[in-house]
Design a protein around this motif. Structure first.
Motif, PDB file in Angstrom:
ATOM      1  N   UNK A  21       0.832  -1.209   0.000  1.00  0.00           N
ATOM      2  CA  UNK A  21       0.000   0.000   0.000  1.00  0.00           C
ATOM      3  C   UNK A  21       0.863   1.253   0.000  1.00  0.00           C
ATOM      4  N   UNK A  22       1.860   1.279   0.858  1.00  0.00           N
ATOM      5  CA  UNK A  22       2.760   2.438   0.920  1.00  0.00           C
ATOM      6  C   UNK A  22       3.482   2.642  -0.404  1.00  0.00           C
ATOM      7  N   UNK A  23       3.940   1.569  -0.988  1.00  0.00           N
ATOM      8  CA  UNK A  23       4.670   1.659  -2.249  1.00  0.00           C
ATOM      9  C   UNK A  23       3.771   2.172  -3.375  1.00  0.00           C
ATOM     10  N   UNK A  24       2.544   1.675  -3.447  1.00  0.00           N
ATOM     11  CA  UNK A  24       1.611   2.135  -4.483  1.00  0.00           C
ATOM     12  C   UNK A  24       1.323   3.624  -4.288  1.00  0.00           C
ATOM     13  N   UNK A  25       1.092   4.041  -3.050  1.00  0.00           N
ATOM     14  CA  UNK A  25       0.830   5.459  -2.761  1.00  0.00           C
ATOM     15  C   UNK A  25       2.036   6.316  -3.161  1.00  0.00           C
ATOM     16  N   UNK A  26       3.223   5.887  -2.761  1.00  0.00           N
ATOM     17  CA  UNK A  26       4.439   6.645  -3.107  1.00  0.00           C
ATOM     18  C   UNK A  26       4.640   6.747  -4.615  1.00  0.00           C
ATOM     19  N   UNK A  27       4.387   5.659  -5.335  1.00  0.00           N
ATOM     20  CA  UNK A  27       4.526   5.700  -6.793  1.00  0.00           C
ATOM     21  C   UNK A  27       3.497   6.652  -7.421  1.00  0.00           C
ATOM     22  N   UNK A  28       2.257   6.623  -6.908  1.00  0.00           N
ATOM     23  CA  UNK A  28       1.204   7.497  -7.446  1.00  0.00           C
ATOM     24  C   UNK A  28       1.557   8.966  -7.221  1.00  0.00           C
ATOM     25  N   UNK A  29       1.998   9.305  -6.018  1.00  0.00           N
ATOM     26  CA  UNK A  29       2.405  10.680  -5.718  1.00  0.00           C
ATOM     27  C   UNK A  29       3.616  11.055  -6.577  1.00  0.00           C
ATOM     28  N   UNK A  56       4.655  -7.479 -10.235  1.00  0.00           N
ATOM     29  CA  UNK A  56       5.965  -6.856 -10.343  1.00  0.00           C
ATOM     30  C   UNK A  56       6.712  -7.192 -11.615  1.00  0.00           C
ATOM     31  N   UNK A  57       6.032  -7.774 -12.593  1.00  0.00           N
ATOM     32  CA  UNK A  57       6.684  -8.169 -13.840  1.00  0.00           C
ATOM     33  C   UNK A  57       6.476  -7.074 -14.868  1.00  0.00           C
ATOM     34  N   UNK A  58       7.567  -6.491 -15.345  1.00  0.00           N
ATOM     35  CA  UNK A  58       7.464  -5.381 -16.277  1.00  0.00           C
ATOM     36  C   UNK A  58       7.677  -5.783 -17.723  1.00  0.00           C
ATOM     37  N   UNK A 120      11.588  -6.089  -9.201  1.00  0.00           N
ATOM     38  CA  UNK A 120      12.133  -5.692  -7.896  1.00  0.00           C
ATOM     39  C   UNK A 120      11.240  -6.273  -6.800  1.00  0.00           C
ATOM     40  N   UNK A 121      11.792  -6.350  -5.617  1.00  0.00           N
ATOM     41  CA  UNK A 121      11.022  -6.851  -4.469  1.00  0.00           C
ATOM     42  C   UNK A 121      11.059  -5.832  -3.335  1.00  0.00           C
ATOM     43  N   UNK A 122       9.997  -5.835  -2.513  1.00  0.00           N
ATOM     44  CA  UNK A 122       9.949  -4.992  -1.326  1.00  0.00           C
ATOM     45  C   UNK A 122      10.791  -5.651  -0.228  1.00  0.00           C
ATOM     46  N   UNK A 123      11.004  -4.947   0.867  1.00  0.00           N
ATOM     47  CA  UNK A 123      11.789  -5.507   1.977  1.00  0.00           C
ATOM     48  C   UNK A 123      11.177  -6.793   2.509  1.00  0.00           C
ATOM     49  N   UNK A 128       7.479  -5.942  -5.904  1.00  0.00           N
ATOM     50  CA  UNK A 128       7.199  -4.504  -5.855  1.00  0.00           C
ATOM     51  C   UNK A 128       6.120  -4.211  -6.889  1.00  0.00           C
ATOM     52  N   UNK A 129       4.962  -3.661  -6.449  1.00  0.00           N
ATOM     53  CA  UNK A 129       3.894  -3.370  -7.410  1.00  0.00           C
ATOM     54  C   UNK A 129       4.358  -2.362  -8.463  1.00  0.00           C
TER      55      UNK A 129
END
Length: 162
Positions: A21-29, A56-58, A120-123, A128-129
């Motif tokens: 959730x935090x990562x998606x919010x940070x990417x959107x901002x 997370x597959x680009x 990429x992966x989160x901690x 990583x979304x």
């Protein structure tokens, strides 16, 4: 081309970890900030205009490296012609060699390839979304008289959703 993922409003919050959730919010901002840096305000930045790919597959889907895209090595015309001929041969005998529901269960039809790895992966180890912004026709310049108000509205929409 197609965008991999689903609109953010279709991603159930219960299915997301706090890190996702935090990562998606940070990417959107971050996307809104990048647009502003280039002189644009989206004016409709919300959960309906953000596509999210939780895998997370680009990589682009290609027959060569994507397990979900299959390629027989034949052109469409050749494949259709061969299929049509096979169907005609089967019908000329009066019977199909197998019932239709069994024809797609051949061993060669099963996908054996491993899924591609996330970029990429989160901690936490989760993929990583990937967030993609869509729907640009209503964008305005940062020099527009209402640009500040529209930018703040975009940010309020994101905060309200998260």
């Amino acid at each position: 081309g197609l965008v991999r993922g689903v609109p953010l409003y279709q991603v159930f919050p219960k299915n997301l970890s706090v890190q996702q959730s935090e990562d998606i919010f940070e990417q959107a901002v971050g996307l809104a900030a990048r647009l502003a840096k280039h002189g644009l305000v989206h004016c409709d930045l919300n959960e309906f205009n953000l596509m999210v790919d939780l895998s997370g597959i680009q990589a682009l889907a290609t027959a060569k490296d994507d397990p979900y895209v299959r390629n027989s090595g034949q052109s469409v015309v050749t494949a259709v012609t061969a299929n049509t001929q096979q169907q005609l041969d089967n019908m000329s005998g009066g019977k199909l060699s197998k019932p239709a529901w069994e024809q797609s269960l051949e061993e060669n039809d099963r996908i054996q390839e491993a899924l591609p790895e996330p970029a990429a992966r989160l901690e936490s180890g989760e993929p990583k979304p990937i967030v993609t912004l869509i729907d640009f026709p209503q964008m305005i310049s940062t020099k527009h008289p209402n640009a500040q108000e529209m930018y703040e509205r975009d940010m309020a929409c994101l905060r309200r959703f998260f």
